[in-house]
Write a protein that holds these residues in place. Structure first.
Motif, PDB file in Angstrom:
ATOM      1  N   ARG A 103       0.866  -1.185   0.000  1.00  0.00           N
ATOM      2  CA  ARG A 103       0.000   0.000   0.000  1.00  0.00           C
ATOM      3  C   ARG A 103       0.896   1.227   0.000  1.00  0.00           C
ATOM      4  NH1 ARG A 103      -5.212  -1.065   1.914  1.00  0.00           N
ATOM      5  NH2 ARG A 103      -5.689   1.060   1.268  1.00  0.00           N
ATOM      6  N   ILE A 104       0.510   2.228  -0.755  1.00  0.00           N
ATOM      7  CA  ILE A 104       1.318   3.441  -0.905  1.00  0.00           C
ATOM      8  C   ILE A 104       0.688   4.569  -0.111  1.00  0.00           C
ATOM      9  CG2 ILE A 104       2.164   5.165  -2.536  1.00  0.00           C
ATOM     10  CD1 ILE A 104       2.120   2.898  -4.650  1.00  0.00           C
ATOM     11  N   ILE A 105       1.494   5.204   0.732  1.00  0.00           N
ATOM     12  CA  ILE A 105       1.066   6.374   1.490  1.00  0.00           C
ATOM     13  C   ILE A 105       1.748   7.590   0.888  1.00  0.00           C
ATOM     14  CG2 ILE A 105       0.809   7.388   3.766  1.00  0.00           C
ATOM     15  CD1 ILE A 105      -0.390   4.591   3.567  1.00  0.00           C
ATOM     16  N   VAL A 106       0.986   8.497   0.335  1.00  0.00           N
ATOM     17  CA  VAL A 106       1.556   9.700  -0.285  1.00  0.00           C
ATOM     18  C   VAL A 106       1.555  10.822   0.748  1.00  0.00           C
ATOM     19  CG1 VAL A 106       1.436  11.308  -2.219  1.00  0.00           C
ATOM     20  CG2 VAL A 106       0.606   8.961  -2.499  1.00  0.00           C
ATOM     21  N   THR A 107       2.720  11.452   0.937  1.00  0.00           N
ATOM     22  CA  THR A 107       2.848  12.530   1.910  1.00  0.00           C
ATOM     23  C   THR A 107       3.329  13.811   1.232  1.00  0.00           C
ATOM     24  OG1 THR A 107       5.153  12.021   2.504  1.00  0.00           O
ATOM     25  CG2 THR A 107       3.415  10.848   3.704  1.00  0.00           C
ATOM     26  N   GLY A 108       3.125  14.899   1.923  1.00  0.00           N
ATOM     27  CA  GLY A 108       3.547  16.209   1.434  1.00  0.00           C
ATOM     28  C   GLY A 108       2.862  17.286   2.250  1.00  0.00           C
ATOM     29  N   SER A 109       3.177  18.519   1.949  1.00  0.00           N
ATOM     30  CA  SER A 109       2.609  19.644   2.690  1.00  0.00           C
ATOM     31  C   SER A 109       1.299  20.099   2.049  1.00  0.00           C
ATOM     32  CB  SER A 109       3.593  20.810   2.712  1.00  0.00           C
ATOM     33  OG  SER A 109       3.779  21.317   1.399  1.00  0.00           O
ATOM     34  N   GLU A 110       0.599  21.002   2.722  1.00  0.00           N
ATOM     35  CA  GLU A 110      -0.664  21.544   2.178  1.00  0.00           C
ATOM     36  C   GLU A 110      -0.458  22.186   0.819  1.00  0.00           C
ATOM     37  OE1 GLU A 110      -3.113  23.988   4.609  1.00  0.00           O
ATOM     38  OE2 GLU A 110      -2.758  22.796   6.418  1.00  0.00           O
ATOM     39  N   SER A 111       0.694  22.829   0.631  1.00  0.00           N
ATOM     40  CA  SER A 111       0.962  23.521  -0.638  1.00  0.00           C
ATOM     41  C   SER A 111       1.101  22.551  -1.802  1.00  0.00           C
ATOM     42  CB  SER A 111       2.236  24.368  -0.519  1.00  0.00           C
ATOM     43  OG  SER A 111       3.366  23.547  -0.281  1.00  0.00           O
TER      44      SER A 111
END
Length: 353
Positions: A223-231
């Motif tokens: 399973r892939i969890i994509v992360t990053g900031s609000e921008s």
């Protein structure tokens, strides 16, 4: 009791992770000391959770350069520090604020004559990881040899270990989030961090999209969890949709991100704060490097992999690529296939599984 001011107003999350071994060492050298960190607003909440920090002093620069400097100087004078440790690699402001605040001992690196404001300095170096460079400044404290050695840093030494400061509350919150998104205990989690602070460090979102597509074909339990900031939420919408993909871009705070990455078997990221957080929580990381030098900024510790290209103009440390013939070539030449091959090696699976 020693009162210590550590100055690093670089403002980036990764820097705060990388200075932690130095903060920990200062507390070990001076038990019971009062340790403050001069930093930027962006990382203030994060550093308030750091167990080695007693007080955060904010350098917002919002009142104009000179006015904000004099205001900070007055505040710092009232706190009666006896040692200032300047960790920011290049900032003159970080050096002359403690100077004008009349802190008796001021140590740091001699970047372009910055030693004028210091009582003692080490040569500025570009051939050392930031974790080790920060720690090397402490040799200026004239400690006994058995207390501190900098002649042969070993990344496996416990004094060089990174830390992150999420708690069981963040772990529980992330466990609930994963459960809500249908993640089971048998799933193998891969984190893909799609963002970074500089445009020149960024891998094209189309590459991330194709990478995710190929990973979902590797193994049914991934399973892939994509992360990053609000921008980065807007570009995350360009990624494929699937029940195998959980998009958490902009949906966790920074401490929850640490708890999330801790649960992942692998992290793929460009040079970024989340890359350093992944290393700090012990998650093997595949790091994609372009304009910056992995010798100085790689994920610190064991079991990490660097993918980079030999391009004559790198490392350039430019936030905007100046090449007209092939803009961002250092990142664009990193292929999806290379990353997939490294993922299969790390996870010990075959592409046909």
């Amino acid at each position: 009791m020693h009162r210590i001011l550590v100055c690093h107003t670089g403002g980036w999350i990764g820097d705060m992770v990388l200075i932690t071994p130095t903060l920990r060492k200062l507390k070990e050298i001076y038990p019971g000391s009062f340790l403050s960190v001069l930093l930027r607003p962006l990382v203030a909440d994060l550093m308030a959770s750091n167990p080695y920090v007693d007080k955060c002093l904010i350098d917002s620069k919002s009142a104009g350069s000179l006015k904000s400097i004099f205001s900070l100087v007055k505040t710092i004078r009232r706190l009666f520090f006896d040692i200032a440790v300047i960790l920011h690699p290049t900032s003159y402001r970080n050096a002359f604020i403690p100077y004008f605040a009349r802190i008796p001992m001021r140590i740091g690196s001699n970047y372009r004559g910055r030693s004028t404001f210091l009582t003692c300095s080490v040569p500025h170096t570009y051939n050392q990881h930031e974790v080790e460079r920060y720690l090397s400044i402490l040799q200026l404290l004239n400690l006994e040899e058995e207390l501190f050695r900098v002649d042969s840093f070993n990344p496996n030494d416990t004094e060089l270990e990174l830390e992150f400061w999420h708690s069981d509350n963040e772990r529980k919150a992330i466990a609930n989030t994963l459960l809500t998104n249908g993640i089971s205990f048998s799933d193998r989690l891969i984190a893909i961090n799609i963002g970074t602070t500089w445009q020149t460090k960024q891998w094209d979102i189309r590459n991330f999209s194709e990478l995710i597509h190929q990973i979902t074909n590797l193994n049914q339990n991934i399973r892939i969890i994509v992360t990053g900031s609000e921008s980065e939420q807007s570009i995350s919408h360009e990624l494929p949709l699937s029940d195998r993909i959980v998009n958490l871009v902009g949906k966790t705070d920074i401490l929850q991100l640490g708890a999330l990455l801790e649960k992942c078997e692998l992290c793929i990221s460009c040079d970024s704060g989340p890359m350093h957080i992944a290393a700090a929580v012990g998650t093997p990381t595949i790091a994609l490097f372009g304009p910056t030098d992995p010798l100085r900024h790689r994920p610190y510790g064991e079991n990490h992999t660097i993918i980079e290209k030999t391009i004559y103009c790198r490392p350039c440390y430019k936030r905007t690529c100046h090449r007209k013939d092939e803009p961002n070539v250092c990142m664009n030449e990193i292929t999806v296939e290379e990353v997939v091959n490294e993922i299969t090696r790390q996870l010990r699976i075959n592409k046909t599984d």
